[in-house]
Design a protein around this motif. Structure first.
Motif, PDB file in Angstrom:
ATOM      1  N   VAL A 186      -5.014   6.809  -6.619  1.00 13.70           N
ATOM      2  CA  VAL A 186      -6.793   5.935  -6.905  1.00 13.70           C
ATOM      3  C   VAL A 186      -7.073   5.215  -5.924  1.00 13.70           C
ATOM      4  O   VAL A 186      -6.862   4.143  -5.356  1.00 13.70           O
ATOM      5  CB  VAL A 186      -5.891   4.598  -8.362  1.00 13.70           C
ATOM      6  CG1 VAL A 186      -6.471   3.474  -8.844  1.00 13.70           C
ATOM      7  CG2 VAL A 186      -4.958   5.989  -9.254  1.00 13.70           C
ATOM      8  N   ALA A 187      -8.904   5.511  -6.229  1.00 12.65           N
ATOM      9  CA  ALA A 187      -9.707   4.852  -5.250  1.00 12.65           C
ATOM     10  C   ALA A 187     -10.663   3.732  -6.021  1.00 12.65           C
ATOM     11  O   ALA A 187     -11.422   3.680  -6.654  1.00 12.65           O
ATOM     12  CB  ALA A 187     -10.432   5.902  -4.395  1.00 12.65           C
ATOM     13  N   ASP A 188     -10.972   2.330  -5.362  1.00 11.95           N
ATOM     14  CA  ASP A 188     -11.550   1.241  -6.183  1.00 11.95           C
ATOM     15  C   ASP A 188     -12.797   1.909  -5.247  1.00 11.95           C
ATOM     16  O   ASP A 188     -13.268   2.603  -4.657  1.00 11.95           O
ATOM     17  CB  ASP A 188     -10.749   0.261  -5.591  1.00 11.95           C
ATOM     18  CG  ASP A 188     -10.872   0.002  -4.885  1.00 11.95           C
ATOM     19  OD1 ASP A 188     -11.113   0.510  -3.419  1.00 11.95           O
ATOM     20  OD2 ASP A 188     -10.256  -1.606  -3.783  1.00 11.95           O
ATOM     21  N   SER A 189     -13.385   0.392  -5.994  1.00 13.96           N
ATOM     22  CA  SER A 189     -15.192   0.718  -5.558  1.00 13.96           C
ATOM     23  C   SER A 189     -15.524   0.768  -3.993  1.00 13.96           C
ATOM     24  O   SER A 189     -16.446   0.466  -3.645  1.00 13.96           O
ATOM     25  CB  SER A 189     -16.019  -0.615  -6.157  1.00 13.96           C
ATOM     26  OG  SER A 189     -15.343  -1.535  -6.295  1.00 13.96           O
ATOM     27  N   GLU A 190     -14.705   0.415  -3.468  1.00 17.39           N
ATOM     28  CA  GLU A 190     -14.162   0.379  -1.747  1.00 17.39           C
ATOM     29  C   GLU A 190     -13.569   1.465  -1.301  1.00 17.39           C
ATOM     30  O   GLU A 190     -13.143   0.918   0.161  1.00 17.39           O
ATOM     31  CB  GLU A 190     -13.417  -1.011  -1.059  1.00 17.39           C
ATOM     32  CG  GLU A 190     -14.587  -2.360  -1.983  1.00 17.39           C
ATOM     33  CD  GLU A 190     -15.585  -2.683  -2.048  1.00 17.39           C
ATOM     34  OE1 GLU A 190     -16.382  -2.624  -0.362  1.00 17.39           O
ATOM     35  OE2 GLU A 190     -16.496  -2.866  -2.459  1.00 17.39           O
ATOM     36  N   ALA A 191     -13.521   2.287  -2.143  1.00 16.76           N
ATOM     37  CA  ALA A 191     -13.121   3.767  -1.367  1.00 16.76           C
ATOM     38  C   ALA A 191     -11.756   3.153  -0.610  1.00 16.76           C
ATOM     39  O   ALA A 191     -11.059   4.027   0.090  1.00 16.76           O
ATOM     40  CB  ALA A 191     -13.658   3.996  -0.271  1.00 16.76           C
ATOM     41  N   ILE A 192     -10.643   2.786  -1.360  1.00 16.99           N
ATOM     42  CA  ILE A 192      -9.566   1.852  -1.500  1.00 16.99           C
ATOM     43  C   ILE A 192      -8.881   2.819  -2.025  1.00 16.99           C
ATOM     44  O   ILE A 192      -8.299   2.727  -3.273  1.00 16.99           O
ATOM     45  CB  ILE A 192      -9.096   0.306  -0.491  1.00 16.99           C
ATOM     46  CG1 ILE A 192     -10.124  -0.195  -0.134  1.00 16.99           C
ATOM     47  CG2 ILE A 192      -7.380   0.295  -0.751  1.00 16.99           C
ATOM     48  CD1 ILE A 192     -10.342  -2.007   0.164  1.00 16.99           C
ATOM     49  N   ASP A 193      -7.142   3.616  -1.889  1.00 14.19           N
ATOM     50  CA  ASP A 193      -6.399   3.326  -2.198  1.00 14.19           C
ATOM     51  C   ASP A 193      -5.698   2.495  -2.686  1.00 14.19           C
ATOM     52  O   ASP A 193      -4.343   2.556  -1.529  1.00 14.19           O
ATOM     53  CB  ASP A 193      -5.714   5.123  -1.847  1.00 14.19           C
ATOM     54  CG  ASP A 193      -4.473   5.325  -2.940  1.00 14.19           C
ATOM     55  OD1 ASP A 193      -4.217   5.434  -3.775  1.00 14.19           O
ATOM     56  OD2 ASP A 193      -3.858   6.128  -2.317  1.00 14.19           O
ATOM     57  N   VAL A 194      -5.636   2.368  -4.102  1.00 13.09           N
ATOM     58  CA  VAL A 194      -4.863   1.152  -4.360  1.00 13.09           C
ATOM     59  C   VAL A 194      -3.592   1.626  -4.953  1.00 13.09           C
ATOM     60  O   VAL A 194      -2.755   0.714  -5.834  1.00 13.09           O
ATOM     61  CB  VAL A 194      -6.197   0.026  -5.972  1.00 13.09           C
ATOM     62  CG1 VAL A 194      -7.159  -0.267  -4.772  1.00 13.09           C
ATOM     63  CG2 VAL A 194      -5.920   1.416  -6.410  1.00 13.09           C
TER      64      VAL A 194
END
Length: 210
Positions: free
Chosen positions: A46-54
């Protein structure tokens, strides 16, 4: 007239600002079977708006599964290993009604994408899922059926965290405070400025006549 104009300007500003509100502020997802069968997942990214896999455990993600099969626990779905071979570690449910996998992000996010990696070394019947996104109150924000039988399945979201059709143009600038206003907002702005212009012209005409 001045009071009316001030009220109108304030209303227009508030209305345009509402178009900049991020939605849905996701807190987690639930994965269930789309066929009432078992669930088998190699990984959920799951990527957030900063492309981090949260969703990843390394980034604070936490997974919980109802009715995991043997050692195929929920942790296998967020361990960073996307290979669909059971030997590399996958999550699988026993196949009873109500089986689910929940993944919590640890904080509210603006969604960018959800990718589900199914199993590849055996029957792919468990690779069709229903994904539900929920907020910090447990309210459902979005639900979609996805099929990862032929490879990783991706759900894309726009700058507001709203799902979009694959190939649809996505607004650039994820993570910023602004987006393109909705057509209704544009219409409201244009109408408002038109009223302001009319009022100013009448006022000038009144002064000239005096």
């Amino acid at each position: 007239m001045r009071i009316l104009l001030s009220a109108l300007v304030s209303f227009l500003i508030a209305s345009s600002a509402s178009a900049l509100t991020y939605y849905p502020n996701a807190m987690g997802i639930r994965v269930t079977s789309a066929t009432g069968s078992f669930i088998q997942l190699a990984e959920v990214v799951v990527a957030d708006s900063e492309a981090i896999d949260v969703a990843a455990a390394a980034n604070g993600g936490v997974a919980y599964a109802l009715n995991a099969l043997g050692s195929s626990g929920a942790a296998n779905a967020i361990d960073g290993r996307t290979g669909g071979n059971a030997a590399s570690g996958i999550y699988q449910s026993v196949g009873t009604a109500g089986d689910y996998l929940d993944i919590y992000f640890g904080r509210r996010i603006i969604l960018s994408s959800i990718v589900l990696f199914g199993r590849t070394d055996a029957d792919t019947a468990g690779n069709t899922f229903v994904v539900t996104v929920f907020d910090n109150f447990g309210r459902s924000l979005f639900t979609k059926m996805v099929d990862a039988s032929a490879g990783p399945a991706t759900i894309w979201f726009d700058v507001n965290g709203t799902a979009v059709v694959p190939g649809q143009q996505v607004i650039e600038g994820r993570g910023t405070s602004g987006t393109v206003p909705e057509p209704a907002s544009w219409a409201l702005l244009i109408a408002g400025f038109g009223l302001i212009g009319t009022a100013l012209r009448r006022r000038r005409t009144g002064h000239a006549a005096a």
